[in-house]
Design an enzyme around this catalytic site. Structure first.
Site, PDB file in Angstrom:
ATOM      1  CE  LYS A 191      -3.279  -2.240  -0.358  1.00 59.38           C
ATOM      2  NZ  LYS A 191      -3.810  -2.273  -1.516  1.00 59.38           N
ATOM      3  CD  GLU A 203      -7.503   3.139  -0.091  1.00 64.34           C
ATOM      4  OE1 GLU A 203      -6.494   2.431   0.252  1.00 64.34           O
ATOM      5  OE2 GLU A 203      -8.004   3.030  -1.304  1.00 64.34           O
ATOM      6  CB  SER A 232      -0.724   0.004   1.280  1.00 61.83           C
ATOM      7  OG  SER A 232      -1.582   1.198   1.210  1.00 61.83           O
ATOM      8  CG  HIS A 287      -5.108  -0.968   3.823  1.00 63.66           C
ATOM      9  ND1 HIS A 287      -5.225  -0.375   2.841  1.00 63.66           N
ATOM     10  CD2 HIS A 287      -4.031  -0.063   4.452  1.00 63.66           C
ATOM     11  CE1 HIS A 287      -4.403   0.888   2.617  1.00 63.66           C
ATOM     12  NE2 HIS A 287      -3.814   0.916   3.679  1.00 63.66           N
ATOM     13  CG  ASN A 288      -7.118  -1.505  -0.437  1.00 64.25           C
ATOM     14  OD1 ASN A 288      -6.295  -1.363   0.103  1.00 64.25           O
ATOM     15  ND2 ASN A 288      -7.268  -1.665  -1.832  1.00 64.25           N
TER      16      ASN A 288
HETATM   17  C1  6PG Z   1      -3.187   1.380  -1.819  1.00 69.82           C
HETATM   18  C2  6PG Z   1      -4.472   1.780  -2.447  1.00 69.82           C
HETATM   19  C3  6PG Z   1      -4.163   0.966  -3.953  1.00 69.82           C
HETATM   20  C4  6PG Z   1      -5.355   1.347  -4.774  1.00 69.82           C
HETATM   21  C5  6PG Z   1      -6.737   0.962  -4.553  1.00 69.82           C
HETATM   22  C6  6PG Z   1      -7.901   1.833  -5.064  1.00 69.82           C
HETATM   23  O1  6PG Z   1      -3.322   0.825  -0.582  1.00 69.82           O
HETATM   24  O2  6PG Z   1      -2.124   1.919  -2.106  1.00 69.82           O
HETATM   25  O3  6PG Z   1      -5.647   1.022  -1.733  1.00 69.82           O
HETATM   26  O4  6PG Z   1      -4.314  -0.303  -3.568  1.00 69.82           O
HETATM   27  O5  6PG Z   1      -5.329   2.909  -4.986  1.00 69.82           O
HETATM   28  O6  6PG Z   1      -6.606  -0.174  -5.413  1.00 69.82           O
HETATM   29  O7  6PG Z   1      -8.876   1.208  -5.022  1.00 69.82           O
HETATM   30  P1  6PG Z   1     -10.080   1.531  -5.928  1.00 69.82           P
HETATM   31  O8  6PG Z   1      -9.751   1.619  -7.177  1.00 69.82           O
HETATM   32  O9  6PG Z   1     -11.109   0.322  -5.430  1.00 69.82           O
HETATM   33  O10 6PG Z   1     -10.731   2.695  -5.229  1.00 69.82           O
END
Ligand code: 6PG
Length: 482
Positions: free
Chosen positions: A182, A189, A128, A185-186
Site C-alpha cells: 500500500k 500515486e 485504497s 501504491h501511494n
Molecule cells: C488512497 C490514498 C490515501 C490518501 C493518501 C494521501 O490510496 O486511498 O493514497 O491513502 O489519500 O494518504 O496521501 P498524502 O496526504 O500523503 O498526499
C-alpha cells in the site's frame, strides 16, 4: 456475539467501510472512543444494514462472532497501538485484529509478531480508494497469516471493488507485506500526480492554455491508453470554478503540496533496499520544494538565463504536435513510475521473504484504488506471461510503448529544459531509462576513484565476477588482487 465483523474508529473511512460491510449483508459491530459518532452513524445510515451499537471495547469484543474480527480505523502510530492493546486484552486466541489505516509496514511487522506470541492474528491491510472507495468498493491489500485470510478474506472480497468479476482484494503475504505494497501504491500515486502536474504546467506555461482548455486535453487523453482515475479527476479539478471569484479554482489554490508520509516512506524504504525509485523520489521532493514557501518567496526574480522563444523551443512542431508529445512523455514516464514501484515491491518481498506476486497487485489495483488505470490490465498480462520479468520496461508491450514515445519524450524534456520549466518527473524518468539501457555507465570511474582514495577495490570486465583488484596508487601503480 452475533456480528461477523466490528469496526472501531468511525471517522469517515471507518464509517464508510462499516456501511459497505453492512450493505453487503454482514452484521457489523460499531465502536468509537466517543459514542456520539456511533449514534450519528446509526441515526443517518442505520437502515442500510444490520449494525450492533457498542460503547466499551469489552462490549464491542463481546458483540463479535468467534473467531472475532475487529477492524481498526484510527490514526496511524500511537492511537493504533492503544486500540490494539485494548482489543488484545479482551480477545481470545484465534481472534483477528485488522489495521486498515496507512500504517508504516515496520510497525505492522512489530505488531504482528507481538500479537502472534499471544495467539492472535494481526492483519495489516492497505485500503485504497479514499472515502468514496471505502463506501462503494475499495482496493484492499491484506497481509498476515494464511489462516487469518481464510476467515477474513471472503468478507473483505465482498466489499472490495470488482473488475470483470474479480475482487480487488487478495492475500498479499505475511506480516507487513500488505502495508508495504500500500505504501508503494501511494509512492506510485505521488509519481503519477507529479507527472500529470508537469503535463499541466507545460500546457500552461509553454502553450499558454488556461485551466479549462487543459481540462479538455485531459478529457481527451482519458480516451487513450492514459485512461485512469487520476487523469479523469484532473479534468474535473481543472474545470472547477472558484465559488468566490468565478475564475478557475486551481488558480486560487496555494501551490504548496502537502503530504502525510506514505510517499516519503516509499523513498526511505527504497533507499534502504537500494532500489532506484527516482520518479517517486522526485515527486516527493517536488512537493517539498513547493512547500518551501519562505525560500520560494525570497528567491523570486532569480535569473533563468537566455531563453529561446516558444517556437524555437518547439523546433518547428505545432501546438497540436507538442500536446501529443506531452501525452506520450506522460505515458512513458508513467510506465517508469510503475516499473520502479514494482521493483521496490520485489526487493521488499525478497528482503522479508514475503513471496508477494506482482501479478496480484496488477490485478487488485485495476479497480477501487487511486492509481487504477486501464494499462494495469497490460501490467497484469506482462506478469502473467512472465512472473520473473526483470523490469516492466522489458515486457514486449511496454518495451514498444516506450520506444514509440521516446522521440516525443526527448523533445518534451529538451523543450522544458530550454524554456526553464521544471519537469523533474519527466526528466528523471528519461534519465533512468537511458541509464537502464546504457551499455557502459560512468560507475566504472566511480569505482576507480573509490579505489584511489580508499582502496575500495574494483572488479574487472575480463575477470570472474566477485574477484577484486586494487591499484597500488601511491606505490608504483601496479595492480594487485585484493
Ligand atoms: C488512497 C490514498 C490515501 C490518501 C493518501 C494521501 O490510496 O486511498 O493514497 O491513502 O489519500 O494518504 O496521501 P498524502 O496526504 O500523503 O498526499
Amino acid at each position: 456475539g452475533r456480528a461477523q465483523i466490528g469496526v472501531t474508529g468511525l471517522a469517515v473511512m471507518g464509517s464508510n467501510l462499516a456501511r459497505n460491510l453492512a450493505r453487503h449483508g454482514h452484521t457489523v459491530a460499531l465502536h468509537n472512543r466517543h459514542a456520539d459518532k456511533t449514534d450519528r452513524l446509526i441515526a443517518e445510515h442505520g437502515d442500510e444494514g444490520d449494525f450492533v451499537r457498542t460503547e466499551s471495547i469489552e462490549e464491542f469484543v463481546a458483540a463479535l462472532q468467534k473467531p472475532r474480527r475487529a477492524l481498526i480505523m484510527v490514526k496511524a502510530g500511537q492511537p493504533t497501538d492503544q486500540v490494539i492493546e485494548q482489543l488484545a486484552a479482551a480477545m481470545e486466541p484465534g481472534d483477528i485484529i485488522i489495521d486498515g489505516g496507512n500504517a508504516l509496514f515496520t510497525d505492522t511487522i512489530r505488531r504482528e509478531h507481538a500479537l502472534r506470541e499471544r495467539g492472535l492474528h494481526f492483519v495489516g491491510a492497505g485500503v485504497s480508494g479514499g472515502e468514496v472507495g471505502a463506501l462503494e468498493g475499495p482496493s484492499i491489500m491484506p497481509g498476515g497469516s494464511v489462516e487469518s485470510y481464510k476467515s477474513l478474506g471472503p468478507l473483505l472480497e465482498s466489499i472490495a471493488a470488482q473488475v470483470d468479476g474479480t475482487p480487488c482484494c487478495t492475500h498479499i503475504g505475511p506480516d507487513g507485506s500488505g502495508h508495504f505494497v500500500k505504501m508503494v501504491h501511494n509512492g506510485i500515486e505521488y509519481s503519477d500526480m507529479q507527472l500529470i502536474g508537469e503535463a499541466y504546467d507545460l500546457m500552461r506555461r509553454v502553450l499558454g492554455f488556461d485551466a479549462g482548455r487543459i481540462a479538455e486535453v485531459f478529457r481527451d487523453w482519458n480516451g487513450t491508453e492514459l485512461e485512469s482515475y487520476l487523469v479523469e479527476i484532473t479534468a474535473e479539478v481543472l474545470d472547477k470554478s472558484d465559488p468566490q471569484t468565478g475564475g478557475p479554482l486551481v488558480d486560487v489554490i496555494v501551490d504548496a503540496a502537502e503530504q502525510k508520509g506514505t510517499g516519503r516512506w516509499t523513498v526511505k524504504a527504497a533507499l534502504d533496499l537500494g532500489v532506484p525509485v527516482t520518479g517517486i523520489a522526485e515527486a516527493v521532493f517536488a512537493r517539498a520544494l513547493s512547500g518551501a514557501r519562505t525560500q520560494r518567496a525570497a528567491t523570486k526574480g532569480l535569473a533563468g538565463g537566455t531563453l529561446p522563444t516558444v517556437a524555437e523551443a518547439l523546433g518547428g512542431h505545432s501546438e497540436t504536435e507538442f500536446i501529443e508529445d506531452i501525452r506520450r512523455a506522460l505515458y512513458a514516464s508513467k510506465v517508469i513510475a510503475y516499473a520502479q514501484g514494482f521493483d521496490e515491491i520485489k526487493a521488499g518481498s525478497d528482503e522479508h521473504g514475503w513471496g508477494v506476486k506482482p501479478v496480484d497487485l496488477a490485478t487488485i489495483w485495476r479497480g477501487g484504488c487511486i492509481i487504477r488505470a486501464r494499462f494495469l490490465d497490460r501490467i497484469r498480462e506482462a506478469y502473467t506471461s512472465n512472473p520473473e520479468l526483470p523490469s516492466l520496461v522489458l515486457d514486449p508491450f511496454f518495451r514498444s510503448a516506450i520506444e514509440e514515445g521516446l522521440d516525443s519524450w526527448r523533445r518534451v524534456v529538451a523543450a522544458a529544459v530550454r524554456l526553464g520549466v521544471p519537469t523533474p518527473g519527466f526528466s528523471s524518468s528519461l534519465a533512468y531509462y537511458d541509464g537502464l539501457r546504457a551499455e557502459r555507465l560512468p560507475a566504472a570511474l566511480t569505482q576507480g576513484q573509490r579505489d584511489y582514495f580508499g582502496a575500495h577495490t574494483y572488479e574487472r570486465v575480463d575477470a570472474p565476477e566477485g574477484k577484486k583488484f586494487h591499484i597500488l596508487w601511491s606505490e608504483g601503480g601496479a595492480e594487485i588482487e585484493a
